[in-house]
Design a protein around this motif. Structure first.
Motif, PDB file in Angstrom:
ATOM      1  N   HIS B 237      -2.849   2.331   4.256  1.00 13.88           N
ATOM      2  CA  HIS B 237      -3.579   2.139   3.009  1.00 13.88           C
ATOM      3  C   HIS B 237      -5.063   1.869   3.255  1.00 13.88           C
ATOM      4  O   HIS B 237      -5.930   2.597   2.783  1.00 13.88           O
ATOM      5  CB  HIS B 237      -2.945   0.973   2.239  1.00 13.88           C
ATOM      6  CG  HIS B 237      -3.691   0.582   1.003  1.00 13.88           C
ATOM      7  ND1 HIS B 237      -3.251   0.888  -0.251  1.00 13.88           N
ATOM      8  CD2 HIS B 237      -4.865  -0.083   0.836  1.00 13.88           C
ATOM      9  CE1 HIS B 237      -4.118   0.434  -1.145  1.00 13.88           C
ATOM     10  NE2 HIS B 237      -5.113  -0.158  -0.505  1.00 13.88           N
ATOM     11  N   GLU B 238      -5.328   0.804   4.017  1.00 19.74           N
ATOM     12  CA  GLU B 238      -6.715   0.331   4.133  1.00 19.74           C
ATOM     13  C   GLU B 238      -7.564   1.215   5.040  1.00 19.74           C
ATOM     14  O   GLU B 238      -8.677   1.586   4.696  1.00 19.74           O
ATOM     15  CB  GLU B 238      -6.751  -1.104   4.674  1.00 19.74           C
ATOM     16  CG  GLU B 238      -6.314  -2.160   3.681  1.00 19.74           C
ATOM     17  CD  GLU B 238      -7.296  -2.331   2.530  1.00 19.74           C
ATOM     18  OE1 GLU B 238      -8.425  -1.834   2.622  1.00 19.74           O
ATOM     19  OE2 GLU B 238      -6.912  -2.965   1.541  1.00 19.74           O
ATOM     20  N   HIS B 242      -7.969   4.889   1.809  1.00 23.37           N
ATOM     21  CA  HIS B 242      -9.156   4.904   0.949  1.00 23.37           C
ATOM     22  C   HIS B 242     -10.052   6.108   1.209  1.00 23.37           C
ATOM     23  O   HIS B 242     -10.760   6.557   0.318  1.00 23.37           O
ATOM     24  CB  HIS B 242      -9.938   3.594   1.099  1.00 23.37           C
ATOM     25  CG  HIS B 242      -9.304   2.446   0.362  1.00 23.37           C
ATOM     26  ND1 HIS B 242      -9.232   2.400  -1.005  1.00 23.37           N
ATOM     27  CD2 HIS B 242      -8.684   1.331   0.801  1.00 23.37           C
ATOM     28  CE1 HIS B 242      -8.609   1.292  -1.381  1.00 23.37           C
ATOM     29  NE2 HIS B 242      -8.255   0.623  -0.304  1.00 23.37           N
ATOM     30  N   CYS B 428      -4.350  -4.031  -4.156  1.00 20.23           N
ATOM     31  CA  CYS B 428      -5.540  -3.341  -3.677  1.00 20.23           C
ATOM     32  C   CYS B 428      -6.741  -3.689  -4.537  1.00 20.23           C
ATOM     33  O   CYS B 428      -6.639  -3.811  -5.747  1.00 20.23           O
ATOM     34  CB  CYS B 428      -5.296  -1.847  -3.721  1.00 20.23           C
ATOM     35  SG  CYS B 428      -6.755  -0.891  -3.333  1.00 20.23           S
ATOM     36  N   GLY B 429      -7.885  -3.857  -3.900  1.00 19.06           N
ATOM     37  CA  GLY B 429      -9.131  -4.058  -4.629  1.00 19.06           C
ATOM     38  C   GLY B 429     -10.063  -2.895  -4.382  1.00 19.06           C
ATOM     39  O   GLY B 429     -10.268  -2.500  -3.248  1.00 19.06           O
TER      40      GLY B 429
HETATM   41 ZN   LIG Z   1      -7.021  -0.897  -1.030  1.00 27.35          ZN
END
Ligand SMILES: [Zn+2]
Lengths: 427, 455
Positions: B237-238, B242, B428-429
C-alpha cells in the motif's frame, strides 16, 4: 441562542451541562500540476453537548440544528454509565482579549484567491519551468456560541487565511519535493515571500552531496524542529502525565534540557492560528511556560484531567494539547551556525515523523529535504539518509540556538537549533 | 431522497453535476487507564456537490441539507471560474441505478452503549492487570454506519450502506524513563460481533509492551529483512500503491515515464493487486464514489507493471478505463484516486525456508506507521526479532525501514506461500482525507539489503 436552549433541555435531567455551537464557512482554491484545479466552498455546522448526571459525564454531537432533542438525549444516555466527572463547570470569566478576527479576510474574492495562486506559481516557474507546481489558498470564518449551566456564556467570531506553494522536480529517477506554507487568522500574508522561500529551497538542492554513516552535528530549521518538538507536545499533555505515559511525569522542577532551551505555550498571540480567548470548556486561555532554561515548569490540563490530577486547568480543554508553541530565541545567527560547522547537515523536512513510539522521544526519520554543510558552506542536498536519536538526549546536546524565530507550520514559532552528534545512517 | 437529489440536479447549469449525501451514525467507547475516557454516540449528515463546467471543477460541501439548491448553484459558479483554460474530462461509464444494503451480524447500531462498554472494559481490565510494569492502557472501540446516496446528471442513482467497526487494544509499559507500547487492532466491515472475544489479543498487547521494555533498539544498518503479512500489506500500500494512483501520474510526464506499463519494477517474485470487490474486507465497496463498480486490478505481475488505479478523470486523461478507485473519506470531501484492498500475492516459499540461510537479519512485524514521498518510503514496524544463524533470536524495538521503492522491489528474493488479510485497523491518509478504511494483506516477504534506521 441555541446553546442556551440545549442547556435548558439537558438540565431537565442533568445537574450540569455545556453546549457549543459552531457555524463556519470556508473557501479553498487549489492548483495542481501547474493548473487551477478546483474551487471549493464548505459550510459546516457542529453542535457539541456535554452533560453531567449523578456525577457522570456523557457527550454527543450532531451537524443538524434541528436535532437538538436527539443530541441531548444521546448525551444523557451515555452519562448513565459515563466516566465520573472530576470537575464543575466554570462560571463566567472575561479572560484576556486576543485578536482572532480580521474583517479583511471576508472581502477576499474567489478571483483574488486564484490570482494569489497564479502569482506564487509564476515565481517558482520563473526560477525553473521544469518544476511541477501545486498551490493552495484558503480562507474561512467561524462563529462559536458557548454556554454552560454555571452561567458562562460567550459568542466569538474568528477568521483564517493561509497560502502554500509546493513543487516537484524530477530528474531521472530522482524526485525532489519542496515548498512552503503559512496560515493564520489575518488576511495579511506575504505570499511573495512564501514563494521565494520555496524557490530558495530548490536552489540549494541543485547539487547533491553525499554523507557517510556516522554521527554529525545537525541544524534543525524551524520547519524541521517538529522532529524534536513532537515528543514535547505529547509529553506535556497533562493526561499523559497523569496516566504515567509521559516520560516527563515525575520531572516537574527538574532540568531536562540545555539551559538555553525554553518553551512556552501561548494562545494569546494576536492572529496566530491556535489563538483564542477561551478554551472549549469556557476557561480563559493563559500563557503557560513549559520549559524555562531547561527546567520543566508546567504541564497542560483541561478541567477533568486537572480534577483527576489534583491541580488546576491551564485552559487546554478539551484534551490537554498545546496551542501555539514558542521556542525562545538564542544568540547565534543563522550564518554563524552554518559557518561554524565543519561537516554536518541542515534539515528542512522529514518523512516518517511520529511513527514508532514518539512519546518516548525516540525518532528515526528519513531526510526528505536536507542539505550537507562542508567547511562552513551548504554544498548540496543529501538523499537516502536517515536520522535517528532521542529528543531528550538531543535537547541536552544543543550546540547553538538561532537568534531569529519564524513560524513553522501554523503553530510553532521557533528559531533554528543545532544539535551535536546525531546518528546519520546513509546507504 | 432520490427525488430531492434529482430536483436539485435540475438546478445545475454545468456539463456534469453530481451530489453525494450521507447520514452517519457513530458510537465510541474509549478507555484510557482505569477510567472511561469518553463514551457516546452521534449522528451527523451532510453532502457535497461537484460540478464540471468547460473542464473546470467546482465543489460545495455542506451540513445543512435545506440549502441544497444554493449549494448546487455555488458549485456551478466555482466551476465556471475554473473552467475554460483548464481541461478536466470524465471517462464514459454506464449509468447505474442500484440499492446496496448490508446485513450485519449484531448490527452495532442496535447494540446498546452499555453493552459495548461492558465488552470493551473486560479488555481494559486484562491489560491493566497483566503486569505491575503496565502503566496505562488505551482501549478504543468505535463504529460508523455511513448511509450514502449518490446521484449524477447522467442518470446514476445509488443508495449504499457502508459499516465500519474497529477496536484498538493498546498497552503502555514503563520502567523509569523507558516507556514502551504494545498494541493489537481489529477492524472490518462488520457488526459488533467483530469486537467480541479478543481477550487473547489484549493479553498479547500487554505482554509485548512489557517485553519491549527489556528489548534493545535495533542497531542501524543494512539487513536482509523478512516482513510479516501485515507489513507486507503496508509495503504494497504505502511504498508502491500510492505510486499507482493515477492522479499523481496523469499530468506529470516524467512520472509517466517512470511508471510506463510493461516496465520491470520488481523482481519476478513480486505481484501486487488492488481489489475493492473482495467480500468482507475493509476497503470493499460495490461502487466507488463516482458510481463506478469496483473490481480486481492487477498492478504488478511477476515484477512487471501491468496496471494502475483510476478515477473517471484520470482514466480519460490517460486513455485508459476507470477502475472504481475514486473514493472519499466522508461527505465533506470530493472523491480522489484511492486504493481499496491492496496485497502482495502469494509465492511458494514456506516461512522456515526464508530464514534458514540468513546469518544476520531482521524479522519485522506489524506496523505503527508508514509514509511515502514519491519513491521514498519509511515505515515503522511495531516490533522485530533479530535473525541469527538461520533462527529467530532476540526481540528488538524501534524498527524503522526505509528506502527507495524501486530498488527495494528489485531486492525481493523470496515470497511466502500463504496469503492472509489480517483484520487490522487504522486507515489511509491522502490529500487531507484520513483515515479511509482500506484492506491490507500479503504473505511473508524477504527483502535483501534494507536500510534499517536505529541507533
Ligand atoms: Zn495510504
Amino acid at each position: 441562542m441555541l446553546a442556551h436552549r440545549l442547556i435548558d433541555k439537558a438540565l431537565k435531567t442533568a445537574q450540569g451541562a455545556q453546549a457549543t455551537v459552531q457555524r463556519a464557512e470556508s473557501t479553498k482554491v487549489s492548483f495542481e500540476n501547474d493548473k487551477l484545479k478546483f474551487v471549493k466552498s464548505t459550510q459546516r455546522t457542529t453542535i457539541n453537548v456535554k452533560v453531567v448526571v449523578n456525577g457522570k459525564i456523557g457527550s454527543s454531537h450532531t451537524s443538524d440544528e434541528c436535532d437538538a432533542d436527539g443530541v441531548v438525549a444521546r448525551a444523557l444516555e451515555a452519562a448513565a454509565f459515563g466516566s465520573p466527572a472530576h470537575f464543575e463547570f466554570p462560571g463566567p470569566s472575561d479572560g484576556r482579549p486576543v485578536r482572532v478576527y480580521d474583517e479583511a479576510v471576508l472581502g477576499v474574492t474567489r478571483e483574488a484567491m486564484v490570482q494569489i495562486g497564479r502569482e506564487m506559481m509564476t515565481v517558482v516557474k520563473d526560477y525553473n519551468p521544469d518544476i511541477l507546481v501545486s498551490a493552495g489558498i484558503n480562507k474561512g470564518v467561524r462563529q462559536t456560541e458557548f454556554a454552560n449551566s454555571s452561567g458562562a456564556a460567550y459568542q466569538t467570531q474568528s477568521t483564517s487565511f493561509g497560502v502554500g506553494v509546493h513543487g516537484q522536480w524530477v530528474r531521472g529517477t530522482d524526485i525532489l519535493l519542496a515548498g512552503h506554507a503559512f496560515g493564520w487568522k489575518k488576511r495579511d500574508v506575504d505570499y511573495g515571500a512564501i514563494a521565494d522561500r520555496a524557490v530558495a529551497l530548490f536552489r540549494m538542492a541543485q547539487d547533491t552531496a553525499s554523507i557517510e554513516t556516522g554521527t554529525f552535528p545537525v541544524i534543525f530549521s524551524p520547519e524541521a524542529l517538529e522532529v524534536l518538538v513532537l515528543a514535547l507536545r505529547l509529553g506535556f499533555n497533562g493526561k499523559s502525565v497523569f496516566l504515567g505515559a509521559s516520560p516527563l511525569a515525575e520531572k516537574l522542577g527538574q532540568k531536562i534540557a540545555d539551559a538555553r532551551f525554553s518553551l512556552t505555550d501561548d494562545p494569546l498571540i494576536d492572529y496566530a492560528s491556535r489563538s483564542s480567548r477561551w478554551d472549549a470548556e469556557g476557561v480563559p486561555r493563559q500563557v503557560t511556560p513549559l520549559i524555562e532554561n531547561g527546567v520543566v515548569k508546567n504541564f497542560l490540563y483541561d478541567l477533568d484531567t486537572a480534577g483527576r490530577a489534583g491541580t488546576r486547568t491551564t485552559g487546554h480543554g478539551v484534551g490537554c494539547s498545546p496551542t501555539n508553541l514558542v521556542v525562545k530565541t538564542g544568540d547565534t545567527s543563522w550564518q554563524d551556525m552554518v559557518a561554524d560547522t565543519k561537516t554536518g547537515l541542515v534539515v528542512y523536512d522529514v518523512l516518517g515523523l511520529g511513527q514508532g513510539n514518539p512519546i518516548s522521544g525516540e525518532f528515526s526519520v528519513n531526510l526528505q529535504l536536507a542539505y550537507k554543510i562542508e567547511d562552513g558552506r551548504i554544498v548540496g542536498r543529501v538523499k537516502d539518509v536517515m536520522l535517528a536519536g532521542n529528543t531528550y538526549d538531543a535537547l541536552n546536546n544543543i550546540v547553538a540556538v538561532g537568534d531569529q524565530a519564524e513560524w513553522a507550520g501554523d503553530s510553532l514559532l521557533a528559531p533554528p537549533i543545532q544539535i551535536s552528534d546525531l546518528n546519520v545512517v546513509a546507504r | 431522497m432520490r427525488q430531492r437529489l434529482e430536483e436539485a440536479l435540475r438546478a445545475a447549469n454545468a456539463d456534469y453535476t453530481e451530489i453525494r449525501v450521507e447520514q452517519v451514525d457513530s458510537s465510541w467507547v474509549h478507555f484510557k487507564g482505569r477510567e472511561l475516557d469518553s463514551v457516546g454516540s452521534a449522528k451527523t449528515s451532510g453532502g457535497i456537490v461537484r460540478a464540471l463546467v468547460r473542464g473546470g471543477w467546482g465543489y460545495a460541501a455542506f451540513n445543512d441539507l435545506d440549502g441544497l439548491d444554493n449549494r448546487v448553484r455555488q458549485a456551478c459558479e466555482s466551476a465556471r471560474l475554473v473552467g475554460g483554460v483548464e481541461q478536466s474530462r470524465l471517462a464514459e461509464v454506464s449509468p447505474v441505478v442500484d440499492r446496496v444494503s448490508v446485513a450485519l451480524d449484531e448490527d452495532f447500531r442496535h447494540v446498546p452503549l452499555s453493552e459495548k462498554k461492558t465488552v470493551i472494559e473486560e479488555y481494559n481490565e486484562i491489560i491493566l492487570g497483566y503486569h505491575d510494569k503496565i502503566e496505562t492502557s488505551h482501549v478504543a472501540y468505535s463504529d460508523r454506519f455511513r448511509k450514502v446516496w449518490f446521484a449524477n446528471s447522467e442518470g446514476t442513482f445509488i443508495e449504499d450502506e457502508r459499516p465500519d467497526a474497529s477496536l484498538v487494544l493498546s498497552a503502555t509499559a514503563r520502567d523509569g524513563d523507558n516507556v514502551q507500547q504494545g498494541f493489537e487492532t481489529v477492524a472490518g466491515k462488520a457488526g459488533f460481533v467483530i469486537a467480541r472475544g479478543h481477550h487473547q489479543k489484549a493479553r498479547a498487547a500487554a505482554r509485548r509492551a512489557v517485553d519491549l521494555l527489556s528489548a534493545p533498539p535495533v542497531a542501524g544498518g543494512k539487513y536482509t529483512v523478512v516482513i510479516n503479512p501485515k507489513l507486507a500489506g503496508v509495503f504494497a500500500h504505502e511504498a508502491f500503491g500510492h505510486l499507482s494512483e493515477s492522479d499523481f501520474l496523469y499530468e506529470n510526464d516524467r512520472m509517466k515515464e517512470i511508471m510506463v506499463l510493461g516496465k520491470r519494477l520488481g523482481s519476478d517474485k513480486l505481484s501486487i493487486v488492488d481489489d475493492g470487490s473482495i467480500d468482507g474486507l475493509r476497503g470493499t465497496q460495490k461502487y466507488d464514489d463516482e458510481g463506478v463498480p469496483t473490481r480486481k486490478n492487477e498492478l504488478i505481475k511477476d515484477g512487471i507493471l501491468v496496471g494502475r488505479l483510476h478515477s473517471r478523470e484520470t482514466a480519460a486523461k490517460m486513455g485508459e478505463h476507470p477502475t472504481g478507485n475514486a473514493r472519499a473519506v466522508g461527505y465533506r470531501y470530493e472523491p480522489i484516486v484511492r486504493m481499496t484492498n491492496t496485497y502482495i500475492d502469494s509465492g511458494d516459499t514456506p516461512f522456515e525456508d526464508m530464514i534458514r540461510d540468513i546469518d544476520l537479519g531482521l524479522y519485522a512485524l506489524d506496523m505503527v506507521g508508514g509514509q511515502t514521498a514519491m519513491e521514498m518510503f519509511t515505515f515503522s514496524a511495531a516490533y522485530g526479532y533479530m535473525i541469527r544463524n538461520g533462527e529467530i533470536a532476540e526481540l528488538v524495538r524501534d524498527v524503522v525501514l526505509t528506502g527507495n521503492v524501486f530498488e527495494t522491489m528489485m531486492h525481493i528474493d523470496l515470497v511466502g506461500d500463504t496469503l492472509v488479510f489480517p483484520p487490522a485497523g487504522g486507515g489511509c491518509g491522502k490529500g487531507g482525507q484520513s483515515p479511509l478504511p482500506v484492506g491490507l494483506g500479503g504473505p511473508h516477504v524477504r527483502i535483501l539489503d534494507v536500510v534499517v534506521g536505529g541507533r
